[in-house]
Design a protein around this motif. Structure first.
Motif, mmCIF file in Angstrom:
data_model
loop_
_atom_site.group_PDB
_atom_site.id
_atom_site.type_symbol
_atom_site.label_atom_id
_atom_site.label_comp_id
_atom_site.label_asym_id
_atom_site.label_seq_id
_atom_site.Cartn_x
_atom_site.Cartn_y
_atom_site.Cartn_z
ATOM 1 N N HIS A 122 -53.624 10.460 -20.079
ATOM 2 C CA HIS A 122 -53.195 10.405 -21.532
ATOM 3 C C HIS A 122 -51.965 11.395 -21.705
ATOM 4 O O HIS A 122 -50.575 11.027 -22.225
ATOM 5 N N LEU A 123 -52.005 12.756 -21.063
ATOM 6 C CA LEU A 123 -50.948 13.748 -21.242
ATOM 7 C C LEU A 123 -49.603 13.048 -20.425
ATOM 8 O O LEU A 123 -48.443 13.320 -21.151
ATOM 9 N N PHE A 124 -49.704 12.651 -19.585
ATOM 10 C CA PHE A 124 -48.779 12.107 -18.695
ATOM 11 C C PHE A 124 -48.153 10.994 -19.387
ATOM 12 O O PHE A 124 -46.818 10.967 -19.462
ATOM 13 N N GLY A 125 -48.735 9.956 -20.156
ATOM 14 C CA GLY A 125 -48.214 9.147 -20.658
ATOM 15 C C GLY A 125 -47.139 9.458 -21.866
ATOM 16 O O GLY A 125 -46.377 9.147 -22.264
ATOM 17 N N ASP A 126 -47.988 10.711 -22.654
ATOM 18 C CA ASP A 126 -47.286 11.226 -23.712
ATOM 19 C C ASP A 126 -45.913 11.811 -23.342
ATOM 20 O O ASP A 126 -44.995 11.917 -23.944
ATOM 21 N N ALA A 127 -45.968 12.292 -22.174
ATOM 22 C CA ALA A 127 -44.492 12.973 -21.504
ATOM 23 C C ALA A 127 -43.763 12.147 -21.348
ATOM 24 O O ALA A 127 -42.414 12.216 -21.631
ATOM 25 N N ILE A 128 -43.796 11.156 -20.785
ATOM 26 C CA ILE A 128 -43.221 9.712 -20.611
ATOM 27 C C ILE A 128 -42.467 9.429 -21.968
ATOM 28 O O ILE A 128 -41.364 9.169 -22.057
ATOM 29 N N SER A 129 -43.464 9.147 -23.012
ATOM 30 C CA SER A 129 -43.163 8.642 -24.187
ATOM 31 C C SER A 129 -42.134 9.578 -24.762
ATOM 32 O O SER A 129 -41.153 9.177 -25.729
ATOM 33 N N ALA A 130 -42.147 10.739 -24.566
ATOM 34 C CA ALA A 130 -41.275 11.774 -25.250
ATOM 35 C C ALA A 130 -40.169 11.994 -24.561
ATOM 36 O O ALA A 130 -39.320 13.063 -24.816
ATOM 37 N N SER A 131 -39.803 11.384 -23.297
ATOM 38 C CA SER A 131 -38.717 11.490 -22.505
ATOM 39 C C SER A 131 -38.641 12.843 -21.878
ATOM 40 O O SER A 131 -37.693 13.344 -21.589
ATOM 41 N N LEU A 132 -39.766 13.443 -21.598
ATOM 42 C CA LEU A 132 -39.955 14.702 -20.829
ATOM 43 C C LEU A 132 -40.256 14.304 -19.337
ATOM 44 O O LEU A 132 -39.682 15.290 -18.499
ATOM 45 N N ILE A 133 -40.555 13.323 -19.128
ATOM 46 C CA ILE A 133 -40.688 12.711 -17.487
ATOM 47 C C ILE A 133 -40.238 11.338 -17.612
ATOM 48 O O ILE A 133 -40.392 10.496 -18.429
ATOM 49 N N THR A 134 -39.190 10.980 -16.592
ATOM 50 C CA THR A 134 -38.767 9.630 -16.511
ATOM 51 C C THR A 134 -39.669 8.788 -15.484
ATOM 52 O O THR A 134 -39.936 9.201 -14.566
ATOM 53 N N PRO A 135 -40.148 7.612 -16.103
ATOM 54 C CA PRO A 135 -41.079 6.917 -15.401
ATOM 55 C C PRO A 135 -40.352 6.512 -13.913
ATOM 56 O O PRO A 135 -39.383 6.103 -13.938
ATOM 57 N N SER A 136 -41.111 6.340 -12.974
ATOM 58 C CA SER A 136 -40.504 5.911 -11.696
ATOM 59 C C SER A 136 -41.908 5.549 -10.655
ATOM 60 O O SER A 136 -43.092 5.660 -11.231
ATOM 61 N N ASP A 137 -41.595 5.060 -9.578
ATOM 62 C CA ASP A 137 -42.743 4.400 -8.668
ATOM 63 C C ASP A 137 -43.027 5.707 -8.002
ATOM 64 O O ASP A 137 -44.535 5.676 -7.581
ATOM 65 N N SER A 138 -42.238 6.800 -7.715
ATOM 66 C CA SER A 138 -42.847 7.976 -7.206
ATOM 67 C C SER A 138 -42.247 9.178 -7.770
ATOM 68 O O SER A 138 -41.120 9.131 -8.517
ATOM 69 N N ALA A 178 -53.646 17.749 -15.302
ATOM 70 C CA ALA A 178 -53.608 16.876 -16.522
ATOM 71 C C ALA A 178 -54.353 15.811 -16.676
ATOM 72 O O ALA A 178 -55.192 15.472 -15.730
ATOM 73 N N THR A 179 -54.095 15.298 -17.630
ATOM 74 C CA THR A 179 -54.862 13.916 -18.041
ATOM 75 C C THR A 179 -53.914 12.574 -18.019
ATOM 76 O O THR A 179 -52.785 12.950 -18.268
ATOM 77 N N VAL A 211 -43.306 20.431 -14.405
ATOM 78 C CA VAL A 211 -43.024 20.069 -15.899
ATOM 79 C C VAL A 211 -44.374 19.760 -16.391
ATOM 80 O O VAL A 211 -45.050 20.183 -17.503
ATOM 81 N N LEU A 212 -45.185 19.112 -15.792
ATOM 82 C CA LEU A 212 -46.588 18.688 -16.416
ATOM 83 C C LEU A 212 -47.363 19.557 -16.340
ATOM 84 O O LEU A 212 -48.393 19.859 -17.221
ATOM 85 N N ARG A 213 -47.358 20.576 -15.443
ATOM 86 C CA ARG A 213 -48.340 21.739 -15.409
ATOM 87 C C ARG A 213 -48.072 22.540 -16.671
ATOM 88 O O ARG A 213 -48.820 23.210 -17.265
ATOM 89 N N ALA A 214 -46.637 22.864 -16.935
ATOM 90 C CA ALA A 214 -46.282 23.474 -18.181
ATOM 91 C C ALA A 214 -46.909 22.650 -19.597
ATOM 92 O O ALA A 214 -47.182 23.429 -20.576
ATOM 93 N N LEU A 215 -46.709 21.432 -19.356
ATOM 94 C CA LEU A 215 -47.146 20.708 -20.675
ATOM 95 C C LEU A 215 -48.599 20.723 -20.922
ATOM 96 O O LEU A 215 -49.253 20.769 -21.993
ATOM 97 N N VAL A 216 -49.436 20.888 -19.696
ATOM 98 C CA VAL A 216 -50.910 21.395 -19.811
ATOM 99 C C VAL A 216 -51.136 22.578 -20.521
ATOM 100 O O VAL A 216 -51.964 22.698 -21.524
ATOM 101 N N GLU A 217 -50.362 23.615 -20.006
ATOM 102 C CA GLU A 217 -50.603 24.994 -20.834
ATOM 103 C C GLU A 217 -50.025 24.946 -22.241
ATOM 104 O O GLU A 217 -50.914 25.567 -22.968
ATOM 105 N N LEU A 218 -48.971 24.202 -22.494
ATOM 106 C CA LEU A 218 -48.554 24.176 -23.803
ATOM 107 C C LEU A 218 -49.636 23.398 -24.829
ATOM 108 O O LEU A 218 -49.694 23.715 -25.929
ATOM 109 N N GLN A 219 -50.224 22.262 -24.101
ATOM 110 C CA GLN A 219 -51.292 21.705 -24.769
ATOM 111 C C GLN A 219 -52.457 22.460 -25.226
ATOM 112 O O GLN A 219 -52.833 22.258 -26.310
#
Length: 235
Positions: A133-149, A130-131, A157-165
Motif C-alpha cells: 500500500h505504501l509503495f502504491g501511495d509513493a507512485i501515486s504521489a510521483s515520488l517513485i516512477t512506476p517501472s518493470d524493475s 514497506a507495505t 526512497v521507500l525506506r525514508a517513506l517508511v520512517e516518515l510514515q
C-alpha cells in the motif's frame, strides 16, 4: 559535429518516460559527474535520441537510459572518443555484434559493463520494510516512477517513506516534492542557457561546475528555511 536528430513528440505509451532530472538520479550512483548539460551534449553528438513533449521537454525511455550508461561506461573504462563510440552504436543499431574497440576480441558491451542491480516490485518492498500500500501511495504521489524493475535508489526512497510514515507523514503529503525538484531543475537550466549555447568544451565544463554550485546553494537556502521553521516550532 553530427546532424541532430529530428525532435519527435514523446509517443503515447504505457512505458514510463523520464525527465533529464530523473535520468540523472538513476545514473548518479554509477556516474556522479553526469550533468544535464552532458546529457544534452550526448544528444547533440548523435549518441542518444530522447523524444520530446509538445512543449519541447526531453523524455527518456529505459532504452535511452541504458544507451547513456553504455556510452559513459565506454568513455570511462576504455577511454574511447565519441566518434568511435558512435560508430560502435551504429553497428549495434544495424543488428551487428561488434567488438568494443580496445577490448578483448569478441568482447561485447554486455560482457564488459556490469549491469546495475535491478529489483522487482516485491523485492523493493521487502528490502525497504514497506507495505504494498505504501509503495502504491509513493507512485501515486510521483515520488517513485512506476517501472518493470527498480534500483537501489528506489529502495532508499521507500525506506525514508517508511520512517516518515511512522511520524504520521504520508506520501500524499509530499506531492509537492516532485514539482519543486522540477522547478529547481528548470531554474538551473535557465541560468546555464547562455553558457550551454556556446557548445565548446570549456563552456560545458564551466556549466557543469556552475550547475553543481547552484544545486548546492538551493540546498543551503532550503536547509535554512527548514531550520528557521523548526526554530519557531520549538519556541
Amino acid at each position: 559535429m553530427p546532424a541532430r536528430a529530428a525532435r519527435t513528440p514523446a509517443p503515447a505509451s504505457s512505458e514510463a518516460l523520464l525527465s533529464i532530472g530523473q535520468v540523472l538520479a538513476r545514473l548518479a550512483g554509477e556516474f556522479p559527474e553526469l550533468t544535464n548539460s552532458k546529457l544534452r551534449f550526448l544528444e547533440e553528438q548523435g549518441l542518444v535520441f530522447p523524444s520530446r513533449t509538445r512543449s519541447g521537454y526531453r523524455k527518456f525511455s529505459m532504452a535511452d537510459v541504458e544507451r547513456v550508461r553504455v556510452v559513459l561506461s565506454m568513455q570511462r573504462d576504455h577511454y574511447l572518443p565519441l566518434k568511435v563510440i558512435r560508430s560502435y552504436l551504429s553497428d549495434l543499431d544495424a543488428g551487428k555484434d561488434p567488438a568494443i574497440p580496445g577490448a578483448g576480441a569478441g568482447e561485447s558491451v554486455q560482457s564488459i559493463i556490469p549491469a546495475a542491480r535491478r529489483l522487482g516490485r516485491e523485492d523493493v518492498i521487502a528490502e525497504a520494510g514497506a507495505t504494498p500500500h505504501l509503495f502504491g501511495d509513493a507512485i501515486s504521489a510521483s515520488l517513485i516512477t512506476p517501472s518493470d524493475s527498480y534500483t537501489e535508489d528506489t529502495v532508499q526512497v521507500l525506506r525514508a517513506l517508511v520512517e516518515l510514515q511512522r511520524s504520521g507523514i504520508e506520501p500524499r503529503h509530499l506531492r509537492g516534492f516532485r514539482a519543486a525538484a522540477e522547478r529547481e531543475l528548470a531554474l538551473i537550466e535557465s541560468a546555464l542557457m547562455p553558457i550551454s549555447k556556446r557548445g565548446d568544451a570549456a563552456s560545458r565544463a564551466k556549466a557543469q561546475e556552475i550547475s553543481g554550485e547552484i544545486a548546492g546553494h538551493f540546498e543551503t537556502v532550503r536547509g535554512s528555511l527548514i531550520r528557521q521553521a523548526l526554530g519557531r516550532f520549538s519556541g
